[in-house]
Design a protein around this motif. Structure first.
Motif, PDB file in Angstrom:
ATOM      1  N   ASN A   7       0.168  -1.294  -0.500  1.00 15.23           N
ATOM      2  CA  ASN A   7      -0.290  -0.022  -0.092  1.00 15.23           C
ATOM      3  C   ASN A   7       0.910   1.168  -0.151  1.00 15.23           C
ATOM      4  OD1 ASN A   7      -2.866  -0.710   0.139  1.00 15.23           O
ATOM      5  ND2 ASN A   7      -2.794  -1.936   2.230  1.00 15.23           N
ATOM      6  N   GLY A   8       1.475   1.245  -0.389  1.00 10.41           N
ATOM      7  CA  GLY A   8       3.058   2.415  -0.640  1.00 10.41           C
ATOM      8  C   GLY A   8       3.236   2.685   1.346  1.00 10.41           C
ATOM      9  N   GLY A   9       2.701   2.359   2.342  1.00  4.15           N
ATOM     10  CA  GLY A   9       3.399   2.560   3.619  1.00  4.15           C
ATOM     11  C   GLY A   9       4.449   2.962   3.559  1.00  4.15           C
ATOM     12  N   ASN A  10       4.996   1.852   3.285  1.00  5.21           N
ATOM     13  CA  ASN A  10       6.579   1.758   3.914  1.00  5.21           C
ATOM     14  C   ASN A  10       8.111   1.738   2.564  1.00  5.21           C
ATOM     15  OD1 ASN A  10       6.476   0.962   6.563  1.00  5.21           O
ATOM     16  ND2 ASN A  10       5.635  -1.494   5.422  1.00  5.21           N
ATOM     17  N   ASN A  11       7.034   2.692   1.802  1.00  7.19           N
ATOM     18  CA  ASN A  11       8.268   3.309   0.589  1.00  7.19           C
ATOM     19  C   ASN A  11       8.809   1.755   0.080  1.00  7.19           C
ATOM     20  OD1 ASN A  11       8.089   5.995   0.922  1.00  7.19           O
ATOM     21  ND2 ASN A  11       9.331   5.874   2.458  1.00  7.19           N
ATOM     22  N   GLY A  12       7.869   1.288  -0.332  1.00  2.00           N
ATOM     23  CA  GLY A  12       8.175   0.315  -1.445  1.00  2.00           C
ATOM     24  C   GLY A  12       9.353  -1.095  -0.596  1.00  2.00           C
ATOM     25  N   GLY A  13       9.089  -1.185   0.772  1.00  3.13           N
ATOM     26  CA  GLY A  13       9.476  -2.174   1.694  1.00  3.13           C
ATOM     27  C   GLY A  13      10.472  -1.974   2.481  1.00  3.13           C
ATOM     28  N   GLY A  14      10.292  -0.203   2.937  1.00  3.31           N
ATOM     29  CA  GLY A  14      11.251   0.225   4.155  1.00  3.31           C
ATOM     30  C   GLY A  14      11.582  -0.913   5.224  1.00  3.31           C
ATOM     31  N   ALA A  15      12.026  -0.981   6.450  1.00  2.00           N
ATOM     32  CA  ALA A  15      11.838  -1.386   7.219  1.00  2.00           C
ATOM     33  C   ALA A  15      11.060  -0.478   8.500  1.00  2.00           C
ATOM     34  CB  ALA A  15      13.713  -1.041   8.089  1.00  2.00           C
ATOM     35  N   VAL A  16      10.835  -1.504   9.168  1.00  2.00           N
ATOM     36  CA  VAL A  16       9.484  -1.179   9.474  1.00  2.00           C
ATOM     37  C   VAL A  16      10.534  -0.696  11.194  1.00  2.00           C
ATOM     38  CG1 VAL A  16       7.348  -1.758  11.432  1.00  2.00           C
ATOM     39  CG2 VAL A  16       7.526  -3.283   9.092  1.00  2.00           C
ATOM     40  N   THR A  17       9.595   0.704  11.552  1.00  2.00           N
ATOM     41  CA  THR A  17       9.974   1.575  12.804  1.00  2.00           C
ATOM     42  C   THR A  17       9.293   0.941  14.241  1.00  2.00           C
ATOM     43  OG1 THR A  17       8.752   3.698  12.360  1.00  2.00           O
ATOM     44  CG2 THR A  17      11.030   3.421  11.204  1.00  2.00           C
ATOM     45  N   PRO A  18       9.809   1.800  15.341  1.00  2.00           N
ATOM     46  CA  PRO A  18       9.054   1.022  16.935  1.00  2.00           C
ATOM     47  C   PRO A  18       8.108   1.870  16.864  1.00  2.00           C
ATOM     48  CG  PRO A  18      11.833   0.607  16.455  1.00  2.00           C
ATOM     49  CD  PRO A  18      11.338   1.261  15.443  1.00  2.00           C
ATOM     50  N   PRO A  19       7.141   0.964  17.191  1.00  2.00           N
ATOM     51  CA  PRO A  19       6.032   1.992  17.465  1.00  2.00           C
ATOM     52  C   PRO A  19       5.776   3.016  18.905  1.00  2.00           C
ATOM     53  CG  PRO A  19       5.619  -0.165  19.284  1.00  2.00           C
ATOM     54  CD  PRO A  19       7.084  -0.042  18.297  1.00  2.00           C
ATOM     55  N   PRO A  20       5.386   4.150  19.277  1.00  2.00           N
ATOM     56  CA  PRO A  20       5.774   5.310  19.837  1.00  2.00           C
ATOM     57  C   PRO A  20       5.471   4.837  21.266  1.00  2.00           C
ATOM     58  CG  PRO A  20       4.350   6.415  18.017  1.00  2.00           C
ATOM     59  CD  PRO A  20       4.227   4.666  17.580  1.00  2.00           C
ATOM     60  N   GLY A  21       6.481   4.544  22.002  1.00  8.28           N
ATOM     61  CA  GLY A  21       6.455   4.098  23.466  1.00  8.28           C
ATOM     62  C   GLY A  21       7.331   3.253  23.343  1.00  8.28           C
ATOM     63  N   ALA A  22       7.762   2.677  22.698  1.00  8.61           N
ATOM     64  CA  ALA A  22       8.975   1.720  22.711  1.00  8.61           C
ATOM     65  C   ALA A  22       9.261   1.745  24.222  1.00  8.61           C
ATOM     66  CB  ALA A  22       9.241   1.037  21.395  1.00  8.61           C
ATOM     67  N   GLY A  23       9.517   0.486  25.060  1.00 11.76           N
ATOM     68  CA  GLY A  23      10.882  -0.034  26.049  1.00 11.76           C
ATOM     69  C   GLY A  23       9.928   0.937  26.753  1.00 11.76           C
ATOM     70  N   LEU A  24       9.021   1.451  27.170  1.00 11.42           N
ATOM     71  CA  LEU A  24       8.254   2.240  27.910  1.00 11.42           C
ATOM     72  C   LEU A  24       7.093   2.009  28.665  1.00 11.42           C
ATOM     73  CD1 LEU A  24       7.290   5.690  26.733  1.00 11.42           C
ATOM     74  CD2 LEU A  24       9.515   5.151  28.537  1.00 11.42           C
ATOM     75  N   GLY A  25       7.142  -0.256  28.253  1.00  6.85           N
ATOM     76  CA  GLY A  25       5.863  -0.873  29.036  1.00  6.85           C
ATOM     77  C   GLY A  25       5.115  -0.739  28.620  1.00  6.85           C
ATOM     78  N   VAL A  26       4.119   0.316  27.509  1.00  5.80           N
ATOM     79  CA  VAL A  26       2.864   0.540  26.871  1.00  5.80           C
ATOM     80  C   VAL A  26       2.179  -0.866  27.048  1.00  5.80           C
ATOM     81  CG1 VAL A  26       1.213   0.485  25.299  1.00  5.80           C
ATOM     82  CG2 VAL A  26       3.868   1.966  25.704  1.00  5.80           C
ATOM     83  N   LEU A  27       1.168  -0.947  27.779  1.00  2.00           N
ATOM     84  CA  LEU A  27       0.536  -2.325  27.527  1.00  2.00           C
ATOM     85  C   LEU A  27      -0.364  -2.854  26.055  1.00  2.00           C
ATOM     86  CD1 LEU A  27      -1.877  -1.552  30.808  1.00  2.00           C
ATOM     87  CD2 LEU A  27       0.121  -2.993  30.542  1.00  2.00           C
ATOM     88  N   THR A  28      -1.066  -1.972  25.807  1.00  2.00           N
ATOM     89  CA  THR A  28      -1.371  -1.976  24.402  1.00  2.00           C
ATOM     90  C   THR A  28      -1.457  -0.947  23.312  1.00  2.00           C
ATOM     91  OG1 THR A  28      -2.803  -3.560  22.597  1.00  2.00           O
ATOM     92  CG2 THR A  28      -3.694  -1.598  25.235  1.00  2.00           C
ATOM     93  N   ASN A  29      -1.693  -0.821  22.376  1.00  2.00           N
ATOM     94  CA  ASN A  29      -2.134  -0.069  21.589  1.00  2.00           C
ATOM     95  C   ASN A  29      -3.393   0.344  20.438  1.00  2.00           C
ATOM     96  OD1 ASN A  29      -0.511  -1.074  19.758  1.00  2.00           O
ATOM     97  ND2 ASN A  29       0.994   0.929  19.170  1.00  2.00           N
ATOM     98  N   SER A  30      -3.764  -1.278  20.096  1.00  2.00           N
ATOM     99  CA  SER A  30      -4.939  -0.905  19.256  1.00  2.00           C
ATOM    100  C   SER A  30      -5.967  -1.781  20.231  1.00  2.00           C
ATOM    101  CB  SER A  30      -4.406  -1.712  18.351  1.00  2.00           C
ATOM    102  OG  SER A  30      -3.904  -3.235  18.188  1.00  2.00           O
ATOM    103  N   CYS A  31      -6.759  -2.617  19.234  1.00  2.00           N
ATOM    104  CA  CYS A  31      -7.953  -3.305  20.143  1.00  2.00           C
ATOM    105  C   CYS A  31      -7.858  -5.137  19.662  1.00  2.00           C
ATOM    106  CB  CYS A  31      -9.375  -2.620  19.713  1.00  2.00           C
ATOM    107  SG  CYS A  31      -9.736  -1.521  19.936  1.00  2.00           S
ATOM    108  N   ASP A  32      -5.921  -4.524  19.221  1.00  2.87           N
ATOM    109  CA  ASP A  32      -6.104  -6.806  18.352  1.00  2.87           C
ATOM    110  C   ASP A  32      -5.348  -6.844  19.547  1.00  2.87           C
ATOM    111  OD1 ASP A  32      -6.043  -5.738  15.841  1.00  2.87           O
ATOM    112  OD2 ASP A  32      -3.948  -5.226  15.589  1.00  2.87           O
ATOM    113  N   THR A  33      -5.552  -6.795  21.338  1.00  4.17           N
ATOM    114  CA  THR A  33      -4.706  -7.924  22.743  1.00  4.17           C
ATOM    115  C   THR A  33      -6.140  -7.845  22.858  1.00  4.17           C
ATOM    116  OG1 THR A  33      -4.026  -5.786  22.648  1.00  4.17           O
ATOM    117  CG2 THR A  33      -2.626  -6.643  21.861  1.00  4.17           C
ATOM    118  N   SER A  34      -7.361  -6.714  22.676  1.00  2.00           N
ATOM    119  CA  SER A  34      -9.043  -6.815  23.541  1.00  2.00           C
ATOM    120  C   SER A  34      -9.537  -8.339  23.740  1.00  2.00           C
ATOM    121  CB  SER A  34      -8.986  -5.649  23.907  1.00  2.00           C
ATOM    122  OG  SER A  34     -10.957  -5.757  24.053  1.00  2.00           O
ATOM    123  N   ASN A  35     -10.047  -7.989  24.628  1.00  2.00           N
ATOM    124  CA  ASN A  35     -11.030  -9.431  24.429  1.00  2.00           C
ATOM    125  C   ASN A  35     -12.165  -8.691  24.514  1.00  2.00           C
ATOM    126  OD1 ASN A  35      -9.563 -11.299  23.941  1.00  2.00           O
ATOM    127  ND2 ASN A  35      -8.822 -11.648  26.831  1.00  2.00           N
TER     128      ASN A  35
END
Length: 400
Positions: A205-233
Motif C-alpha cells: 500500500n505504499g506505506g513503507n516506501n516499497g518495503g522499507g524497514a518497520v520502525t518501532p511504535p511510539p512508546g517502545a521500551g516504556l512498557g505500554v500495555l497495548t495501543n490497539s484493540c488487537d489485544t483486547s478480548n
C-alpha cells in the motif's frame, strides 16, 4: 492523514484497528484485500469475487438492530432545539435521545456498502488505469526489452497499485500505493525488477516506501500495555453508548499548543431557587463548533479528531448534577439533571461566548455545573503538551 509506519502495511487506511465499523468492514476487506494479493486473475473471476464481497456486506447490514434507549437527564428539554434567537443548536444529552431505528441503521449501512464497497471496488480496478499502467507501459516496454516475463510482472504491479488505491481513505494514504503500482510497475521498463517493485509497492500500500524497514511504535521500551484493540478480548465499540467495549477509532489530529482549545465559564449564578431558569455564560477559544454526531445515532467515539486551519472541529457540553457529598467524588453513573451539547457553527481562534439556558434544577442542594469542549467523537480535545489544562471548567450552584 499520514499513517504510522509501524502499522501493518497491508491494512487499508480506512480500516484502523482489528475490527472496524460494524461487521461491514470485514466484508469490505474481502472485496479489496482478496483482489490485492492476487497477481493473475481473470476479469470474470474478479467480478464474481467483488460481487460476493458486496453481497456479504449487504447481508451483514440486514443483521443490524437498533440499540436500547439510554437514560436521559431529568430536566433537559428533550430532542434538538435552538436558543439565542435560533442561532445556537442544543442537543439534549449529546443526542442520546435521538435513537436510530433498525430500518434507519440498515438503510445507512446499505448506502455505505454501495458507496464504499461496490463503487470503490470498481474504481479500484482503475477504470483501466491500473491495467493500462501495466499493459501499455510495463507490457510494451517489457517487450521492447525482449522480456515478456517482465511485461507480465509490470502488469501485476499496475493492477496491485490500482487496487490498493481503491480503498476509501484519506487521499494522502492512498496516493503512495497508486504511485507504487503505476510508477514502479508501469514506468520502470516493465522488466523483472520494475514489475517486482510495482508488485511490492501494491502489496505494501505504499506505506513503507516499497518495503522499507518497520520502525518501532511510539512508546517502545516504556512498557505500554497495548495501543490497539488487537489485544483486547472485549467486543468492538459500535458507535452507540455501550460499556465494556474496545474503541479502535484513531485519535486523529492534534494541533499546536497555541491552537489547542480552552474553555471558561465566565458568568453563572451562585444561588438559585428550585425550578427557576438561569443562564450560564461559556467562552471557548480555538474550537470550531460545527461537528456533532448524535450518540443515539451511533456517532459516539467513531470520528477521529479533525483540524481546520490548525483548529479543532467539534462542539462543547454543559451539564449540572447534584452533589450528595461535598467531601467525596460523586458516583459516575446517575444521570444529571441537565445536559446539552452546543453546536452553532461558530467559534474559531478568537474567544467568543455562548449563553446556555438551564430550565431550572429540581431539588435543593449543591449542584456541580460543568462545561467542556468535545471533538467530533465527544472527547475532550487533545493537547500538544502534557502540562496544558484541558478545555474544561466547573462551578457550584446552590439550589434553595
Amino acid at each position: 492523514m499520514r499513517r504510522s509506519k509501524y502499522r501493518r502495511a497491508n491494512s487499508p487506511a480506512w480500516f484502523s484497528g482489528r475490527r472496524r465499523i460494524v461487521v461491514v468492514a470485514a466484508a469490505a476487506l474481502a472485496a479489496f484485500g482478496g483482489v490485492v494479493t492476487v497477481t493473475q486473475i481473470s476479469s470474470a473471476g474478479t467480478k464474481s469475487q467483488n460481487n460476493a464481497g458486496t453481497n456479504s456486506a449487504l447481508a451483514a447490514c440486514e443483521k443490524l438492530q437498533a440499540p436500547a434507549r439510554s437514560r436521559l437527564s431529568t430536566q433537559t428539554r428533550k430532542g434538538t432545539y435552538t436558543t439565542n434567537n435560533g442561532q445556537v443548536t442544543q442537543h439534549a444529552d449529546d443526542g442520546a435521545g435521538d435513537v436510530a431505528t433498525t430500518a434507519q441503521l440498515q438503510a445507512r449501512c446499505r448506502d455505505w456498502v454501495t458507496k464504499n464497497v461496490a463503487n470503490q471496488t470498481n474504481r479500484g480496478r482503475g477504470n483501466g488505469q491500473g491495467n493500462n499502467g501495466g499493459n501499455n507501459n510495463g507490457g510494451n516496454q517489457g517487450n521492447n526489452g525482449g522480456n515478456n516475463n517482465g511485461g507480465n510482472q509490470g502488469n501485476n504491479g499496475g493492477n496491485n497499485g490500482g487496487n490498493a488505491s481503491a480503498a476509501p481513505s484519506q487521499a494522502a494514504s492512498s496516493a503512495p500505493a497508486n504511485n507504487g503500482g503505476n510508477n514502479n510497475g508501469g514506468n520502470n521498463n516493465g522488466g523483472n525488477n520494475g514489475g517486482n517493485q510495482g508488485n511490492n509497492g501494491g502489496n505494501n500500500n505504499g506505506g513503507n516506501n516499497g518495503g522499507g524497514a518497520v520502525t518501532p511504535p511510539p512508546g517502545a521500551g516504556l512498557g505500554v500495555l497495548t495501543n490497539s484493540c488487537d489485544t483486547s478480548n472485549l467486543e468492538d465499540h459500535d458507535g452507540f453508548q455501550k460499556g465494556n467495549r474496545c474503541v479502535s477509532t484513531e485519535f486523529g489530529e492534534v494541533g499546536a499548543a497555541a491552537n489547542n482549545p480552552t474553555l471558561l465559564i465566565t458568568n453563572a449564578p451562585r444561588q438559585v431557587n428550585r425550578n427557576t431558569p438561569f443562564t450560564i455564560q461559556v467562552s471557548t477559544r480555538n474550537l470550531i463548533r460545527d461537528r456533532f454526531l448524535a450518540a443515539g445515532q451511533g456517532g459516539y467515539y467513531v470520528e477521529s479528531s479533525v483540524l481546520q486551519n490548525g483548529i479543532v472541529r467539534g462542539h462543547f457540553h454543559t451539564a449540572c448534577r447534584i452533589l450528595d457529598n461535598r467531601n467525596a467524588a460523586p458516583a459516575p453513573d446517575p444521570v444529571p439533571a441537565f445536559f446539552v451539547a452546543t453546536e452553532d457553527r461558530r467559534g474559531g481562534a478568537q474567544p467568543d461566548t455562548v449563553a446556555i439556558q438551564v430550565p431550572g434544577l429540581p431539588q435543593a442542594g449543591e449542584f456541580q455545573c460543568s462545561s467542556w469542549a468535545g471533538d467530533g467523537s465527544h472527547r475532550i480535545p487533545m493537547m500538544e503538551r502534557a502540562n496544558q489544562t484541558p478545555a474544561f471548567d466547573s462551578i457550584r450552584v446552590r439550589v434553595r
